[in-house]
Enzyme design. Structure first.
Site, PDB file in Angstrom:
ATOM      1  N   LYS A  35       0.831  -1.207   0.000  1.00 18.53           N
ATOM      2  CA  LYS A  35       0.000   0.000   0.000  1.00 18.53           C
ATOM      3  C   LYS A  35       0.863   1.253   0.000  1.00 18.53           C
ATOM      4  O   LYS A  35       0.602   2.212  -0.731  1.00 18.53           O
ATOM      5  CB  LYS A  35      -0.928  -0.014   1.210  1.00 18.53           C
ATOM      6  CG  LYS A  35      -1.848   1.206   1.327  1.00 18.53           C
ATOM      7  CD  LYS A  35      -1.341   2.270   2.278  1.00 18.53           C
ATOM      8  CE  LYS A  35      -1.348   1.778   3.709  1.00 18.53           C
ATOM      9  NZ  LYS A  35      -0.952   2.849   4.662  1.00 18.53           N
ATOM     10  N   ARG A  40       2.382   5.970  -3.151  1.00 16.76           N
ATOM     11  CA  ARG A  40       3.451   6.896  -3.548  1.00 16.76           C
ATOM     12  C   ARG A  40       3.624   6.887  -5.063  1.00 16.76           C
ATOM     13  O   ARG A  40       3.778   7.941  -5.687  1.00 16.76           O
ATOM     14  CB  ARG A  40       4.752   6.514  -2.845  1.00 16.76           C
ATOM     15  CG  ARG A  40       4.807   6.948  -1.378  1.00 16.76           C
ATOM     16  CD  ARG A  40       5.952   6.270  -0.637  1.00 16.76           C
ATOM     17  NE  ARG A  40       6.128   6.814   0.709  1.00 16.76           N
ATOM     18  CZ  ARG A  40       5.379   6.500   1.757  1.00 16.76           C
ATOM     19  NH1 ARG A  40       4.374   5.642   1.606  1.00 16.76           N
ATOM     20  NH2 ARG A  40       5.615   7.022   2.947  1.00 16.76           N
ATOM     21  N   GLY A 103      -4.403   7.506   5.835  1.00 10.91           N
ATOM     22  CA  GLY A 103      -3.455   8.561   6.151  1.00 10.91           C
ATOM     23  C   GLY A 103      -2.700   9.050   4.936  1.00 10.91           C
ATOM     24  O   GLY A 103      -2.397  10.243   4.817  1.00 10.91           O
ATOM     25  N   SER A 179       5.574  10.219   9.925  1.00 12.47           N
ATOM     26  CA  SER A 179       6.495  10.501   8.828  1.00 12.47           C
ATOM     27  C   SER A 179       5.748  10.912   7.566  1.00 12.47           C
ATOM     28  O   SER A 179       6.347  11.494   6.646  1.00 12.47           O
ATOM     29  CB  SER A 179       7.350   9.270   8.536  1.00 12.47           C
ATOM     30  OG  SER A 179       6.552   8.202   8.046  1.00 12.47           O
ATOM     31  N   SER A 207       9.184   6.094  11.900  1.00 12.65           N
ATOM     32  CA  SER A 207       9.053   5.451  10.581  1.00 12.65           C
ATOM     33  C   SER A 207       9.960   6.083   9.534  1.00 12.65           C
ATOM     34  O   SER A 207       9.540   6.343   8.404  1.00 12.65           O
ATOM     35  CB  SER A 207       7.593   5.500  10.108  1.00 12.65           C
ATOM     36  OG  SER A 207       6.746   4.858  11.031  1.00 12.65           O
ATOM     37  N   GLU A 322       4.273   0.191  12.164  1.00 17.57           N
ATOM     38  CA  GLU A 322       3.082  -0.412  11.582  1.00 17.57           C
ATOM     39  C   GLU A 322       2.996  -1.920  11.846  1.00 17.57           C
ATOM     40  O   GLU A 322       1.919  -2.501  11.743  1.00 17.57           O
ATOM     41  CB  GLU A 322       3.032  -0.142  10.086  1.00 17.57           C
ATOM     42  CG  GLU A 322       4.153  -0.756   9.287  1.00 17.57           C
ATOM     43  CD  GLU A 322       4.121  -0.295   7.829  1.00 17.57           C
ATOM     44  OE1 GLU A 322       4.410  -1.128   6.965  1.00 17.57           O
ATOM     45  OE2 GLU A 322       3.805   0.889   7.577  1.00 17.57           O
ATOM     46  N   ARG A 353      -3.581   3.005  18.871  1.00 24.47           N
ATOM     47  CA  ARG A 353      -3.248   1.586  18.845  1.00 24.47           C
ATOM     48  C   ARG A 353      -2.683   1.083  20.170  1.00 24.47           C
ATOM     49  O   ARG A 353      -2.876  -0.081  20.520  1.00 24.47           O
ATOM     50  CB  ARG A 353      -2.265   1.302  17.704  1.00 24.47           C
ATOM     51  CG  ARG A 353      -2.947   1.295  16.340  1.00 24.47           C
ATOM     52  CD  ARG A 353      -1.975   1.008  15.211  1.00 24.47           C
ATOM     53  NE  ARG A 353      -2.708   0.823  13.955  1.00 24.47           N
ATOM     54  CZ  ARG A 353      -2.159   0.835  12.751  1.00 24.47           C
ATOM     55  NH1 ARG A 353      -0.848   1.015  12.632  1.00 24.47           N
ATOM     56  NH2 ARG A 353      -2.905   0.661  11.673  1.00 24.47           N
ATOM     57  N   ARG A 394      -5.111  -3.353  11.349  1.00 21.86           N
ATOM     58  CA  ARG A 394      -4.068  -4.095  12.038  1.00 21.86           C
ATOM     59  C   ARG A 394      -4.543  -4.644  13.380  1.00 21.86           C
ATOM     60  O   ARG A 394      -3.995  -5.638  13.868  1.00 21.86           O
ATOM     61  CB  ARG A 394      -2.815  -3.230  12.194  1.00 21.86           C
ATOM     62  CG  ARG A 394      -2.296  -2.740  10.843  1.00 21.86           C
ATOM     63  CD  ARG A 394      -0.805  -2.694  10.761  1.00 21.86           C
ATOM     64  NE  ARG A 394      -0.384  -2.056   9.518  1.00 21.86           N
ATOM     65  CZ  ARG A 394      -0.163  -2.684   8.384  1.00 21.86           C
ATOM     66  NH1 ARG A 394      -0.349  -3.998   8.311  1.00 21.86           N
ATOM     67  NH2 ARG A 394       0.224  -2.029   7.298  1.00 21.86           N
ATOM     68  N   LYS A 419      -8.937  -2.425   4.053  1.00 22.01           N
ATOM     69  CA  LYS A 419      -8.173  -1.181   3.926  1.00 22.01           C
ATOM     70  C   LYS A 419      -6.865  -1.424   3.181  1.00 22.01           C
ATOM     71  O   LYS A 419      -6.451  -0.618   2.339  1.00 22.01           O
ATOM     72  CB  LYS A 419      -7.900  -0.608   5.321  1.00 22.01           C
ATOM     73  CG  LYS A 419      -7.035   0.628   5.359  1.00 22.01           C
ATOM     74  CD  LYS A 419      -6.850   1.075   6.804  1.00 22.01           C
ATOM     75  CE  LYS A 419      -5.812   2.183   6.923  1.00 22.01           C
ATOM     76  NZ  LYS A 419      -6.236   3.442   6.287  1.00 22.01           N
TER      77      LYS A 419
END
Length: 433
Positions: A35, A40, A103, A179, A207, A322, A353, A394, A419
Site C-alpha cells: 500500500k 506513492r 493517512g 512521517s 518510521s 506499523e 493503537r 491491524r 483497507k
C-alpha cells in the site's frame, strides 16, 4: 481515546470466529502489493511529465481512495488488467476528496491539490476527523497556500484553495506524529516553483524507512533530492519521469502470516520478498529470529519456521511501528515478557493503537500495559472473547493471530482489513487449510 473494557457480547453476532490451528503449518502465502509503495507511485505518476504504468499495484480501500482522489483532480487512472495506467493532466478544481481512513490520502494529496486551479475540499470517515493534519496544513500555509478549516483547525474537513502553482521554498515541520507529513510534502515538492527545503523540528521522527522510501522513489523518477543533513531534505524543482514500475509485495501485511509459524509451529513461505527494500516490514525476519524463528531467503522466497514457542523480547520499533500490533499479539503468546518501545506515535493512527492493544489483550485475559512510548506485555493464559477492532485493519489481523492459539476468539468487523488486504479472511483460512 476512551476504551470500553466491558465484555463485547453485543458484537458476537456479526463477529468473525478466528480459526484455531489444528497443527503445525506448511503454507505458501502470496501477499498483494504494498500500500505504501502503491500510493506513492500513484502520486508521482499523477505529477509526472508523461504516462506511467503500475504493475502489481494493490487494489484495496486505501489505494482505490487514492486513485479516485487523483481522478477527481483531473488525472486519468485506468485499469488495464492487473495494472493501473496513469495519464497525468493539468490539475483542476473544484473537487471533493474522500480520504476514508487513509493517512496517505489525507496527507499526500493536499500538497498535490495546492497545484490545482481551484478549491479542493477534503473529508473522510469519522475516525479520520481525529487524525492530526496540522503539520501538513501549516506547512502549506507557510508556502503561501490558502487552507480553510471547516471545523477543528488542523483536522478534517478542510479546503485547499488551489491557485495552479505553489512558490515553494523553505518550511519547518514537526513530524513527530507521523512521517507521512514529510513524505506528502516531498512528493509534490519538485513541482513547486522554487522546489522545497523541509526541516523537521520535532523531538522524534518515527518510521524513517517510509521517508527513505519516498526519497528513493523520487530519485528513481529523476528528481534531485539532497538528504545529506539529518532531518533536512532539499527537493530541487524539475520534472518527474513517467515510469513503468512493479510494486513489491506488502511486507508488513505479510507479518501476521509469518508470525503464525511461531505461534503454532511449522513453516510459512512468502514469495516475492525483495533482497533489499525501503519497506519497514523488511525488518521482520530479524525480529522474528529474536522471538524464536529461523528464517531464510532462497531467491525471492522468504521462509519462516517456528517450533510453536515464542520468546519475549525488548524491541525498539520506532522505524517499523506499523508492525507493532502484530508483534504485540505475538508477544501475548510468548513465554516471557516483552517491551515494545519507540511507538508513541501509534496513538495517532487509525485508532490509538497502544490503548486498543492494551484493552484487547487484557479483554482476553492477558496483561498489556501502556508506557510513555510503547507497551509492556506480560503473558498470561488467554481465553475466548470478542476482539474490538476500532475500524483498524491491524487490530483485526492481531486478533486473528491471537485466535490461532486461543479457542473462542472472535474478531469484530474483520472486514476492516480491506483497507490494505482485501481478502484477508480467505488468505488466513487458506493458510490453515
Amino acid at each position: 481515546m476512551t476504551i470500553d473494557l466491558a465484555p463485547a457480547a453485543d458484537l458476537v453476532d456479526d463477529a468473525w470466529e478466528a480459526p484455531t490451528a489444528r497443527g503445525p503449518l506448511d503454507a505458501t502465502v502470496e501477499v498483494p502489493g504494498s500500500k505504501s509503495l502503491t500510493n506513492r507511485y500513484l502520486v508521482l505518476a499523477a505529477l509526472a511529465d508523461s504516462p506511467g504504468r503500475l504493475r502489481g499495484a494493490l487494489r484495496s480501500r486505501d489505494t482505490l481512495l487514492m486513485a479516485q482522489a487523483l481522478r477527481g483532480l483531473g488525472v486519468r487512472v485506468d485499469d488495464d488488467g492487473q495494472d493501473w495506467v496513469v495519464d497525468p493532466a493539468r490539475l483542476r478544481g473544484p473537487a471533493e476528496i474522500d480520504c476514508g481512513l487513509a493517512g496517505t490520502v489525507m496527507r499526500f494529496v493536499p500538497p498535490v491539490a495546492a497545484l490545482a486551479d481551484g478549491p479542493v475540499r477534503f473529508d473522510g470517515d469519522e475516525g479520520a476527523r481525529v487524525r492530526p493534519m496540522a503539520p501538513v496544513l501549516d506547512a502549506l500555509r507557510a508556502l503561501g497556500v490558502r487552507v480553510d478549516d471547516h471545523a477543528t483547525p488542523g483536522f478534517l474537513p478542510f479546503t485547499v484553495e488551489g491557485a495552479g502553482s505553489v512558490r515553494g521554498g523553505e518550511v519547518e515541520v514537526d513530524a513527530s506524529g507521523s512521517s507521512q507529513f514529510v513524505s506528502g510534502l516531498l512528493l509534490a515538492g519538485c513541482r513547486f516553483e522554487r522546489g522545497l527545503t523541509l526541516r523537521h523540528t520535532g523531538p522524534t521522527l518515527p518510521s524513517l524507512p517510509h521517508i527513505e522510501m519516498t526519497v528513493a522513489l523520487l530519485r528513481a523518477a529523476g528528481v534531485a533530492v539532497d538528504d545529506s543533513t539529518p532531518a533536512v531534505w532539499r527537493v530541487e524543482p524539475g520534472a518527474i519521469a513517467g515510469r513503468d514500475v512493479r510494486v513489491e509485495p506488502d511486507l508488513s501485511n505479510a507479518a501476521p502470516f509469518l508470525c503464525a509459524a511461531l505461534v503454532v509451529g511449522g513453516t510459512v513461505r512468502v514469495p516475492g520478498w525483495p533482497a533489499s527494500t525501503t519497506q519497514p516490514g523488511g525488518l521482520l525476519p530479524g525480529i522474528l529470529e529474536q522471538m524464536g524463528a529461523t528464517t531464510s531467503l532462497d531467491g525471492d522466497v522468504l521462509t519462516v519456521h517456528g517450533a510453536g514457542a515464542v520468546r519475549g523480547v525488548d524491541l525498539d520499533l520506532h522505524a517499523a511501528g506499523e508492525i507493532a500490533p502484530t508483534i504485540a499479539a505475538l508477544a501475548a503468546l510468548a513465554d516471557s515478557p516483552t517491551r515494545l518501545r519507540g511507538i508513541a506515535h501509534l496513538r495517532g493512527h487509525e485508532t490509538d493503537r497502544l490503548a486498543a492493544l492494551s484493552a484487547e489483550i487484557t479483554r482476553l485475559g492477558g496483561q498489556a500495559e501502556e508506557t510513555a512510548d510503547g507497551l509492556v506485555i506480560t503473558p498470561r493464559p488467554l481465553h475466548g472473547g470478542t476482539v474490538r477492532t476500532y475500524a483498524d485493519h491491524r487490530m483485526a489481523t492481531a486478533g486473528a493471530l491471537l485466535g490461532l492459539a486461543t479457542p473462542g476468539v472472535r474478531v469484530q468487523d474483520v472486514a476492516t482489513t480491506a483497507k490494505t488486504l482485501p481478502d484477508f479472511v480467505g488468505m488466513w483460512e487458506g493458510m490453515l487449510a
